[in-house]
Design a protein around this motif. Structure first.
Motif, PDB file in Angstrom:
ATOM      1  N   ALA A 195       0.827  -1.206   0.000  1.00  0.00           N
ATOM      2  CA  ALA A 195       0.000   0.000   0.000  1.00  0.00           C
ATOM      3  C   ALA A 195       0.863   1.259   0.000  1.00  0.00           C
ATOM      4  CB  ALA A 195      -0.928  -0.019   1.212  1.00  0.00           C
ATOM      5  N   LYS A 196       1.941   1.250   0.788  1.00  0.00           N
ATOM      6  CA  LYS A 196       2.847   2.409   0.820  1.00  0.00           C
ATOM      7  C   LYS A 196       3.460   2.648  -0.556  1.00  0.00           C
ATOM      8  CE  LYS A 196       4.142   2.030   5.711  1.00  0.00           C
ATOM      9  NZ  LYS A 196       5.238   1.736   6.671  1.00  0.00           N
ATOM     10  N   ASN A 197       3.891   1.578  -1.218  1.00  0.00           N
ATOM     11  CA  ASN A 197       4.496   1.709  -2.548  1.00  0.00           C
ATOM     12  C   ASN A 197       3.503   2.257  -3.562  1.00  0.00           C
ATOM     13  OD1 ASN A 197       6.941   0.681  -1.632  1.00  0.00           O
ATOM     14  ND2 ASN A 197       6.395  -1.442  -2.146  1.00  0.00           N
ATOM     15  N   LEU A 198       2.264   1.765  -3.496  1.00  0.00           N
ATOM     16  CA  LEU A 198       1.241   2.240  -4.421  1.00  0.00           C
ATOM     17  C   LEU A 198       0.900   3.705  -4.162  1.00  0.00           C
ATOM     18  CD1 LEU A 198      -1.180  -0.856  -4.483  1.00  0.00           C
ATOM     19  CD2 LEU A 198       0.443  -0.153  -6.266  1.00  0.00           C
ATOM     20  N   ALA A 199       0.893   4.098  -2.888  1.00  0.00           N
ATOM     21  CA  ALA A 199       0.602   5.499  -2.551  1.00  0.00           C
ATOM     22  C   ALA A 199       1.681   6.414  -3.104  1.00  0.00           C
ATOM     23  CB  ALA A 199       0.491   5.662  -1.037  1.00  0.00           C
ATOM     24  N   GLU A 200       2.945   5.965  -2.983  1.00  0.00           N
ATOM     25  CA  GLU A 200       4.049   6.761  -3.520  1.00  0.00           C
ATOM     26  C   GLU A 200       3.963   6.881  -5.042  1.00  0.00           C
ATOM     27  OE1 GLU A 200       7.536   4.847  -2.115  1.00  0.00           O
ATOM     28  OE2 GLU A 200       7.247   5.490  -0.024  1.00  0.00           O
ATOM     29  N   MET A 201       3.340   5.900  -5.695  1.00  0.00           N
ATOM     30  CA  MET A 201       3.197   5.920  -7.146  1.00  0.00           C
ATOM     31  C   MET A 201       1.981   6.722  -7.587  1.00  0.00           C
ATOM     32  SD  MET A 201       4.128   1.894  -7.777  1.00  0.00           S
ATOM     33  CE  MET A 201       3.759   1.922  -9.517  1.00  0.00           C
ATOM     34  N   GLY A 202       1.194   7.250  -6.623  1.00  0.00           N
ATOM     35  CA  GLY A 202       0.075   8.129  -6.940  1.00  0.00           C
ATOM     36  C   GLY A 202      -1.265   7.463  -7.080  1.00  0.00           C
ATOM     37  N   PHE A 203      -1.388   6.194  -6.684  1.00  0.00           N
ATOM     38  CA  PHE A 203      -2.678   5.527  -6.780  1.00  0.00           C
ATOM     39  C   PHE A 203      -3.649   6.109  -5.748  1.00  0.00           C
ATOM     40  CE2 PHE A 203      -0.127   2.590  -9.107  1.00  0.00           C
ATOM     41  CZ  PHE A 203      -0.979   1.857  -9.911  1.00  0.00           C
ATOM     42  N   THR A 204      -4.943   6.061  -6.071  1.00  0.00           N
ATOM     43  CA  THR A 204      -5.954   6.586  -5.148  1.00  0.00           C
ATOM     44  C   THR A 204      -6.129   5.639  -3.968  1.00  0.00           C
ATOM     45  OG1 THR A 204      -7.787   5.427  -6.222  1.00  0.00           O
ATOM     46  CG2 THR A 204      -7.192   7.621  -7.093  1.00  0.00           C
ATOM     47  N   VAL A 205      -6.716   6.175  -2.897  1.00  0.00           N
ATOM     48  CA  VAL A 205      -6.970   5.370  -1.694  1.00  0.00           C
ATOM     49  C   VAL A 205      -7.847   4.175  -2.023  1.00  0.00           C
ATOM     50  CG1 VAL A 205      -8.116   5.364   0.556  1.00  0.00           C
ATOM     51  CG2 VAL A 205      -6.664   7.286  -0.089  1.00  0.00           C
ATOM     52  N   GLU A 206      -8.894   4.428  -2.820  1.00  0.00           N
ATOM     53  CA  GLU A 206      -9.818   3.357  -3.175  1.00  0.00           C
ATOM     54  C   GLU A 206      -9.108   2.244  -3.952  1.00  0.00           C
ATOM     55  OE1 GLU A 206     -10.332   6.564  -3.585  1.00  0.00           O
ATOM     56  OE2 GLU A 206     -11.964   6.937  -2.150  1.00  0.00           O
TER      57      GLU A 206
END
Length: 288
Positions: free
Chosen positions: A261-272
């Protein structure tokens, strides 16, 4: 295994040193070996095992009052148990409770109480030191240099290969050790008839000969109860390991989801999108 076996059926060790008609003689030889003494009068011993019905929780193996001065509590263990100091604390507290009336404890006169000693005789198959001291204070969550309460238990490994001096100085303990080794060997060789064959071999080789000739049937029943108990403990420990492994896997999966989840957040993915990809809740993702 039913709890009645665990609570009511004594082991061969208990019978030899606490219940048999020659138990006091056997225990006195053990006491002399432990203390390097030569006491001969069994009248100096008082068996003070607690009533199993009234004090089931505090049931122990062997308890004697020696010369009205020393309480000796002895346990036999075929499995390693680091919690013996706590168990002995509970038990000796109950013993003191039975030795003195309640009103005596409120007297202005200092009570003279017997000095306690605690021993565990270990003969399990897991490696264990020849001698080891367990202390109640080792279990304290808050360590202090001088704890206000402590209790020391001496663990003695009586397996023959350890050559502990107690085996040389106490003939009964030595023969008991040989008996246990014979039982284990025969139990592996002949599951159905191992106990009977072990007893026959011991009688032939003069190991606990008098005792086993007198009580063959009782000994077989005690061995059945003992081995049922050991199997029960082994199953419980296996189940505990399985639960711990499952919990560890669950924690590992959760930690991996958090890292993803942290990696995806850093890549700009939405919370959903992160929640859907990792299986985490939206709240858990937002908390990152």
């Amino acid at each position: 295994m039913s709890s009645s076996n665990r609570k009511y059926k004594d082991s061969v060790f208990v019978d030899l040193f606490a219940e048999d008609e020659k138990a006091k003689e056997n225990f006195l030889s053990l006491y002399n070996a432990l203390h390097n003494t030569t006491l001969k009068d069994t009248g100096q011993l008082k068996n003070i095992r607690l009533d199993q019905v009234l004090y089931m929780t505090f049931y122990n193996d062997v308890s004697y009052l020696v010369e009205n001065k020393i309480i000796v509590l002895a346990e036999h263990q075929s499995t390693i148990n680091p919690n013996m100091p706590l168990r002995c604390l509970e038990y000796v507290s109950r013993l003191y409770e039975t030795l003195f009336e309640s009103k005596e404890k409120y007297s202005r006169k200092l009570l003279n109480i017997p000095t306690p000693e605690f021993y565990v005789f270990y003969n399990g198959e897991e490696p264990f030191p020849c001698d080891k001291t367990l202390k109640l204070s080792d279990a304290f969550m808050e360590k202090t240099e001088k704890p206000n309460l402590d209790l020391t238990v001496k663990v003695i490994n009586i397996n023959q290969q350890n050559h502990h001096p107690i085996l040389e100085n106490c003939k009964m303990m030595y023969e008991y050790t040989l008996f246990v080794e014979t039982v284990r060997r025969w139990k592996k060789e002949d599951f159905q008839n191992g106990f009977q064959k072990a007893i026959e071999e011991c009688i032939q080789n003069n190991i606990l000969r008098d005792y086993l000739k007198r009580k063959t049937k009782e000994v077989i029943n005690m061995l059945l109860a003992e081995y049922d108990y050991e199997t029960d403990i082994a199953v419980q420990r296996a189940e505990e390991r399985e639960i711990a492994f499952a919990e560890g896997e669950e924690r590992g999966s959760y930690q991996k989801a958090l890292e993803t989840a942290k990696n995806l957040a850093e890549m700009g993915f939405t919370v959903e999108a992160i929640a859907k990809a990792t299986g985490l809740s939206i709240e858990e993702v937002e908390a990152l």
